[in-house]
Design a protein around this motif. Structure first.
Motif, mmCIF file in Angstrom:
data_model
loop_
_atom_site.group_PDB
_atom_site.id
_atom_site.type_symbol
_atom_site.label_atom_id
_atom_site.label_comp_id
_atom_site.label_asym_id
_atom_site.label_seq_id
_atom_site.Cartn_x
_atom_site.Cartn_y
_atom_site.Cartn_z
ATOM 1 N N LEU A 182 0.819 -1.209 0.000
ATOM 2 C CA LEU A 182 0.000 0.000 0.000
ATOM 3 C C LEU A 182 0.854 1.260 0.000
ATOM 4 C CD1 LEU A 182 -2.847 -0.920 2.516
ATOM 5 C CD2 LEU A 182 -2.908 -0.978 0.032
ATOM 6 N N LEU A 183 1.664 1.427 1.017
ATOM 7 C CA LEU A 183 2.423 2.659 1.161
ATOM 8 C C LEU A 183 3.514 2.813 0.104
ATOM 9 C CD1 LEU A 183 2.657 2.676 5.045
ATOM 10 C CD2 LEU A 183 1.128 4.022 3.606
ATOM 11 N N SER A 184 3.984 1.726 -0.466
ATOM 12 C CA SER A 184 4.995 1.787 -1.527
ATOM 13 C C SER A 184 4.379 1.866 -2.914
ATOM 14 C CB SER A 184 5.910 0.560 -1.465
ATOM 15 O OG SER A 184 6.628 0.555 -0.262
ATOM 16 N N ASP A 185 3.094 1.687 -2.991
ATOM 17 C CA ASP A 185 2.401 1.706 -4.276
ATOM 18 C C ASP A 185 2.255 3.157 -4.748
ATOM 19 O OD1 ASP A 185 0.759 1.450 -6.459
ATOM 20 O OD2 ASP A 185 -0.847 0.393 -5.407
ATOM 21 N N PRO A 186 2.848 3.499 -5.903
ATOM 22 C CA PRO A 186 2.734 4.882 -6.383
ATOM 23 C C PRO A 186 1.304 5.268 -6.753
ATOM 24 C CG PRO A 186 3.835 3.508 -8.019
ATOM 25 C CD PRO A 186 3.639 2.663 -6.793
ATOM 26 N N PHE A 187 0.420 4.294 -6.909
ATOM 27 C CA PHE A 187 -0.964 4.564 -7.269
ATOM 28 C C PHE A 187 -1.917 4.439 -6.079
ATOM 29 C CE2 PHE A 187 1.126 2.930 -11.087
ATOM 30 C CZ PHE A 187 0.989 4.045 -11.902
ATOM 31 N N PHE A 188 -1.368 4.356 -4.871
ATOM 32 C CA PHE A 188 -2.206 4.173 -3.688
ATOM 33 C C PHE A 188 -3.183 5.340 -3.506
ATOM 34 C CE2 PHE A 188 -2.631 4.190 1.128
ATOM 35 C CZ PHE A 188 -3.593 3.205 1.145
ATOM 36 N N LEU A 189 -2.720 6.563 -3.717
ATOM 37 C CA LEU A 189 -3.613 7.712 -3.587
ATOM 38 C C LEU A 189 -4.752 7.633 -4.600
ATOM 39 C CD1 LEU A 189 -1.148 10.660 -2.983
ATOM 40 C CD2 LEU A 189 -2.720 9.638 -1.357
ATOM 41 N N HIS A 190 -4.428 7.219 -5.801
ATOM 42 C CA HIS A 190 -5.451 7.069 -6.832
ATOM 43 C C HIS A 190 -6.449 5.982 -6.432
ATOM 44 C CE1 HIS A 190 -7.337 6.970 -10.752
ATOM 45 N NE2 HIS A 190 -7.156 5.667 -10.780
ATOM 46 N N LYS A 191 -5.933 4.893 -5.882
ATOM 47 C CA LYS A 191 -6.816 3.807 -5.449
ATOM 48 C C LYS A 191 -7.747 4.263 -4.328
ATOM 49 C CE LYS A 191 -3.723 0.060 -6.748
ATOM 50 N NZ LYS A 191 -2.818 -0.985 -6.263
ATOM 51 N N LEU A 192 -7.238 5.114 -3.448
ATOM 52 C CA LEU A 192 -8.082 5.640 -2.384
ATOM 53 C C LEU A 192 -9.174 6.539 -2.958
ATOM 54 C CD1 LEU A 192 -5.452 6.607 0.331
ATOM 55 C CD2 LEU A 192 -7.110 4.758 0.469
ATOM 56 N N ARG A 193 -8.782 7.408 -3.894
ATOM 57 C CA ARG A 193 -9.751 8.339 -4.487
ATOM 58 C C ARG A 193 -10.847 7.614 -5.243
ATOM 59 N NH1 ARG A 193 -5.133 11.072 -6.342
ATOM 60 N NH2 ARG A 193 -5.614 10.351 -8.424
ATOM 61 N N THR A 194 -10.475 6.529 -5.904
ATOM 62 C CA THR A 194 -11.439 5.833 -6.756
ATOM 63 C C THR A 194 -11.918 4.537 -6.119
ATOM 64 O OG1 THR A 194 -9.650 4.715 -7.940
ATOM 65 C CG2 THR A 194 -10.454 6.813 -8.854
ATOM 66 N N TYR A 195 -11.795 4.436 -4.810
ATOM 67 C CA TYR A 195 -12.154 3.200 -4.116
ATOM 68 C C TYR A 195 -13.601 2.838 -4.395
ATOM 69 C CZ TYR A 195 -12.681 -0.332 -0.536
ATOM 70 O OH TYR A 195 -12.920 -1.507 0.105
ATOM 71 N N ASP A 196 -13.804 1.616 -4.828
ATOM 72 C CA ASP A 196 -15.139 1.124 -5.125
ATOM 73 C C ASP A 196 -15.630 0.359 -3.899
ATOM 74 O OD1 ASP A 196 -17.437 0.570 -6.501
ATOM 75 O OD2 ASP A 196 -16.598 -1.117 -7.605
ATOM 76 N N ASP A 197 -16.635 0.856 -3.261
ATOM 77 C CA ASP A 197 -17.133 0.335 -1.991
ATOM 78 C C ASP A 197 -17.807 -1.028 -2.176
ATOM 79 O OD1 ASP A 197 -18.021 0.027 0.542
ATOM 80 O OD2 ASP A 197 -19.375 1.726 0.540
ATOM 81 N N GLN A 198 -17.004 -2.072 -2.268
ATOM 82 C CA GLN A 198 -17.531 -3.428 -2.434
ATOM 83 C C GLN A 198 -17.242 -4.271 -1.193
ATOM 84 O OE1 GLN A 198 -19.406 -4.550 -4.932
ATOM 85 N NE2 GLN A 198 -19.341 -2.564 -5.915
ATOM 86 N N LEU A 199 -17.411 -3.682 -0.034
ATOM 87 C CA LEU A 199 -17.147 -4.405 1.208
ATOM 88 C C LEU A 199 -18.309 -5.333 1.527
ATOM 89 C CD1 LEU A 199 -15.844 -1.621 3.574
ATOM 90 C CD2 LEU A 199 -14.524 -3.420 2.511
ATOM 91 N N SER A 200 -17.954 -6.524 1.929
ATOM 92 C CA SER A 200 -19.001 -7.429 2.394
ATOM 93 C C SER A 200 -19.410 -6.988 3.797
ATOM 94 C CB SER A 200 -18.481 -8.864 2.423
ATOM 95 O OG SER A 200 -17.516 -9.010 3.451
#
Length: 196
Positions: A118-136
């Motif tokens: 997560l923290l080393s992923d350069p796209f982590f911020l993008h993933k947070l912004r576009t997080y698709d709420d598919q939580l069970s």
């Protein structure tokens, strides 16, 4: 002669830096402050509306993530926050020997996977912004248990790291919202009521 060698080394380093800067046209200057990514600005919506129409907003920078990642032995609230993030993104923990156990029991550790994936992923911020709420509902319940813990509060996280506090606020808003399917169902019911 020694001074001349040092001067020559300094000149070479400066030239290498200039070449590196010249080759990075259009990229961020590493010495300038890290940009702050705001989901509302990128989505083009006003107020605190997130990309998916929810009331989520996030002001995190790459520098904030680096600050969190740099922690060698993070305090328990930060560990818990990263455990929640791993749950959100389905990242599995590693099993480590529990130092407190005399019987050699294993414990689940989310910190290293969080740093690595997560923290080393350069796209982590993008993933947070576009997080698709598919939580069970099960995932949602597990994450909510963390929020009931006295150590996992906004104040404690802020005391540990201001950078982690932004991430905590985002996760807290995400968990407080009704699941996407429930939002869709309620919206569909409202439409049907208006048609009748």
């Amino acid at each position: 002669s020694r001074e001349q060698e040092e001067e020559q080394d300094e000149k070479e380093e400066e030239e290498e830096e200039e070449e590196a800067e010249g080759g990075q046209e259009g990229k961020e200057d590493l010495l300038s402050p890290a940009p702050i990514y705001n989901a509302t600005a990128i989505c083009g919506t006003g107020g605190d509306i997130g990309c998916d129409g929810s009331q989520r907003s996030m002001n995190l920078s790459l520098r904030d993530l680096s600050e969190i990642k740099a922690l060698k032995k993070p305090p328990p609230p930060i560990r818990m926050l990263m455990e929640v993030c791993c749950m959100l993104f389905n990242i599995q923990p590693v099993k480590l020997v529990d130092e407190k156990s005399t019987q050699g029991r294993l414990r689940l550790d989310y910190w290293e996977p969080a740093r690595r994936y997560l923290l080393s992923d350069p796209f982590f911020l993008h993933k947070l912004r576009t997080y698709d709420d598919q939580l069970s509902l099960v995932q949602r319940a597990k994450i909510r248990r963390h929020f009931k813990d006295a150590e996992f509060t906004a104040e404690r996280i802020r005391n540990c790291s201001k950078a982690a506090h932004e991430l905590y606020v985002w996760v807290e808003k995400l968990i407080q919202e009704p699941p996407r399917l429930l939002r869709r169902d309620s919206a569909a019911r409202d439409k049907q009521r208006n048609l009748i």
